[in-house]
Design an enzyme around this catalytic site. Structure first.
Site, PDB file in Angstrom:
ATOM      1  N   ASP A   1     -35.007 -38.790  -6.717  1.00 41.58           N
ATOM      2  CA  ASP A   1     -35.014 -40.071  -7.410  1.00 41.58           C
ATOM      3  C   ASP A   1     -34.426 -41.153  -6.512  1.00 41.58           C
ATOM      4  O   ASP A   1     -33.620 -40.874  -5.617  1.00 41.58           O
ATOM      5  CB  ASP A   1     -34.203 -39.992  -8.705  1.00 41.58           C
TER       6      ASP A   1
ATOM      7  N   HIS B   1     -40.822 -38.738  -3.856  1.00 46.12           N
ATOM      8  CA  HIS B   1     -40.415 -39.194  -5.184  1.00 46.12           C
ATOM      9  C   HIS B   1     -40.661 -38.135  -6.260  1.00 46.12           C
ATOM     10  O   HIS B   1     -40.183 -38.268  -7.392  1.00 46.12           O
ATOM     11  CB  HIS B   1     -41.157 -40.485  -5.554  1.00 46.12           C
TER      12      HIS B   1
END
Length: 433
Positions: free
Chosen positions: A409, A405
Site C-alpha cells: 500500500d 500496488h
C-alpha cells in the site's frame, strides 16, 4: 571420417530452449576438444558451449538471436575416425535423449550427398526455360542546376559547411557573397548537420538486451507500479563516511551504497511487505526473513542484477567487498547463475547520474525497488541547538521507491521511506546493533 552431432544439452535450469548469443566458430572452421564454439543464453545466465571432440565444423543451428530447443542439433562436426563411445554416451545423457545409431546417420547423409545426378539433369530438362528479363529502365537524368556565381572563398566555405549554394538567395547581381551565406545559415540553424545525417542503423535485439526488454515489458504489463520520492539530508552521513574511510586500515573504502543497504536491512523487519516476492499464477506472497538484495549493475551487454545473499548479516565493509566483487563479475561476464537469481529486493543507483528523481521498474517477481539519486548541495533552513534558525549549505539526496500496488500500500511505502530517512539523517544509529 565420421560426423558427430552435438545437441543442445540440458543445462539443469528447467529450461526448454536457449538463445544463440555469439558464435566463436563458423562452418568450415577447425575446432579442438574443450574449445568454446558458441555462447548460449538462458533466462538466468550466458553459458559457453565446449566441443567434446577435435574436428571441422560442417553445420550450425542458426544465427545469433535464434532459439535452440534442448536436445536439438546445435553443431555438426566432422572428426577423424570414429566418434568415441564415451563422447556419444555423455552427449546423449546431457540432452536426456538416446543417441541415434551412427551407421544410420552416416548412411542417410551419404545417400543425400550421392543422389543420382541424372535425376537432377532430367528435372532441369523438364522445366520450361525462363523468360528473358526485361531491359532495365534507364536512370533519370540528373537535374541540372544553373551555375551559381560566387568567389572561390565563398564556395570553399559553403563546401566546408555542407551548404548547397543553389539554395542560397544571391544578391541582386546574382552573385552569392559571405553575407548571403550568413543570412541563409541564420534562418537554417544546424543546416550543415542536417545536410549530412548519420546513416540509419538496424541492430537485431538479441542476448542480454532481448532478455532485458522481455523482462521489463512483463514487469510493466503485469505489475501496477506506483512510486514515492522523499528528500533526505545526508550531510551527517557523508561526515560519518569520511570518518570511517580515514580510519579504515585494510578495510575497503566505503561509498554511500553499503551504508544505505545497511540502513535498509535494519528497517525491513518492520515492513515485511517490502522484502517479498509475488507469485502471480499461485496468488501467493512470500515475505522473506533474509534480505537477498539485488544490485543493478550496468555492463556493456546491458543491465544485470547480481544478488548480495543475506545482506542483513553483513557489515558495511563486507557489503562493500560484495558490491565490488559482484559488479566486476557482472561487467566481465563471469557472474555465476546462482549469483543472478533469488533476489527479494533490488537497489538501483545511477551514481552521479542519478538525477533529481527516478521511477525504477520493479524486478519481477519482487514487489519493490529502491533508487537513491544524486547527492547535491543546496542551502537549507536549519535549527541549531540554540533554537535559532539559520541557512546552511547541506548535502541532499532523494530516495525513490517503486512498489507493486497489489502487495504494498502507498501508506506502507511512504512509512518505510520515512523510517529510512530518519535513520540516514541520524547515521550513528546505522552502526548500532
Amino acid at each position: 571420417m565420421a560426423k558427430f552431432t552435438f545437441n543442445m544439452p540440458d543445462i539443469g535450469e528447467g529450461i526448454a530452449e536457449a538463445e544463440i548469443v555469439q558464435w566463436h566458430k563458423q562452418v568450415g572452421d577447425q575446432i579442438s576438444e574443450d574449445e568454446e564454439f558458441v555462447d548460449m543464453m538462458t533466462d538466468k545466465a550466458t553459458v559457453p558451449m565446449e566441443s567434446p571432440v577435435n574436428g571441422k565444423i560442417l553445420e550450425i543451428a542458426g544465427g545469433e538471436g535464434d532459439m535452440v530447443s534442448i536436445g536439438s542439433m546445435l553443431v555438426v562436426i566432422e572428426v577423424e575416425g570414429e566418434v568415441p563411445e564415451d563422447v556419444v554416451e555423455e552427449t546423449a545423457a546431457a540432452t536426456d535423449t538416446a543417441p541415434a545409431p551412427k551407421d544410420d546417420v552416416v548412411e542417410e547423409r551419404i545417400e543425400v550427398e550421392n543422389s543420382d545426378a541424372s535425376d537432377a539433369d532430367d528435372a532441369l530438362a523438364a522445366d520450361p526455360q525462363p523468360e528473358p528479363l526485361p531491359a532495365p529502365t534507364p536512370a533519370p537524368e540528373p537535374v541540372q542546376h544553373a551555375k551559381v556565381l560566387a568567389t572561390p572563398a565563398v564556395r570553399k566555405r559553403a563546401k566546408d559547411l555542407g551548404v548547397d549554394l543553389a539554395q542560397v538567395k544571391p544578391a541582386e547581381d546574382g552573385r552569392v557573397r559571405h553575407g548571403d551565406l550568413d543570412q541563409f545559415l541564420s534562418y537554417n540553424a544546424g543546416y550543415g548537420a542536417a545536410a549530412a545525417p548519420r546513416a540509419d542503423e538496424e541492430k537485431k535485439v538479441i542476448g542480454m538486451r532481448r532478455r532485458i526488454a522481455e523482462n521489463m515489458a512483463a514487469s510493466k504489463r503485469n505489475i501496477p507500479h506506483f512510486s514515492y520520492v522523499e528528500e533526505c539530508d545526508v550531510t551527517d552521513l557523508e561526515v560519518l563516511r569520511a570518518q570511517l574511510n580515514s580510519n579504515r586500515g585494510d578495510k575497503p573504502k566505503l561509498t554511500i551504497l553499503p551504508l544505505l543497504i545497511t540502513a535498509i536491512c535494519k528497517k525491513l523487519p518492520d515492513f515485511p511487505m517490502i522484502n517479498a516476492r509475488y507469485d502471480d499464477e499461485g496468488g501467493v506472497v512470500t515475505r522473506h526473513g533474509a534480505v537477498h538484495l539485488g544490485m543493478a549493475a550496468q555492463t556493456d551487454a546491458g543491465l544485470m542484477v547480481p544478488v548480495i545473499k543475506d545482506a542483513q548479516a553483513k557489515n558495511p565493509w563486507q557489503l562493500a567487498n560484495e558490491i565490488s566483487r559482484l559488479a566486476e563479475a557482472a561487467r566481465t561476464g563471469t557472474a555465476k547463475s546462482e549469483e543472478l537469481q533469488g533476489g527479494t529486493l533490488t537497489v538501483t543507483s545511477l551514481g552521479p547520474l542519478g538525477g533529481v528523481a527516478t521511477t525504477p521498474v520493479i524486478n519481477r517477481p519482487e514487489v519493490a525497488i529502491i533508487g537513491p539519486n544524486r547527492i547535491i548541495e543546496r542551502p537549507m533552513y536549519v535549527t541549531g541547538s540554540d533554537g535559532v534558525e539559520r541557512i546552511e549549505k547541506r548535502k541532499l539526496m532523494n530516495i525513490s521507491i517503486s512498489c507493486d500496488h497489489r502487495v504494498v500500500d502507498g501508506w506502507d511505502a511512504a512509512s518505510f521511506v520515512q523510517a529510512l530517512k530518519r535513520l540516514l539523517e541520524t547515521p550513528a544509529l546505522i552502526l548500532v546493533d
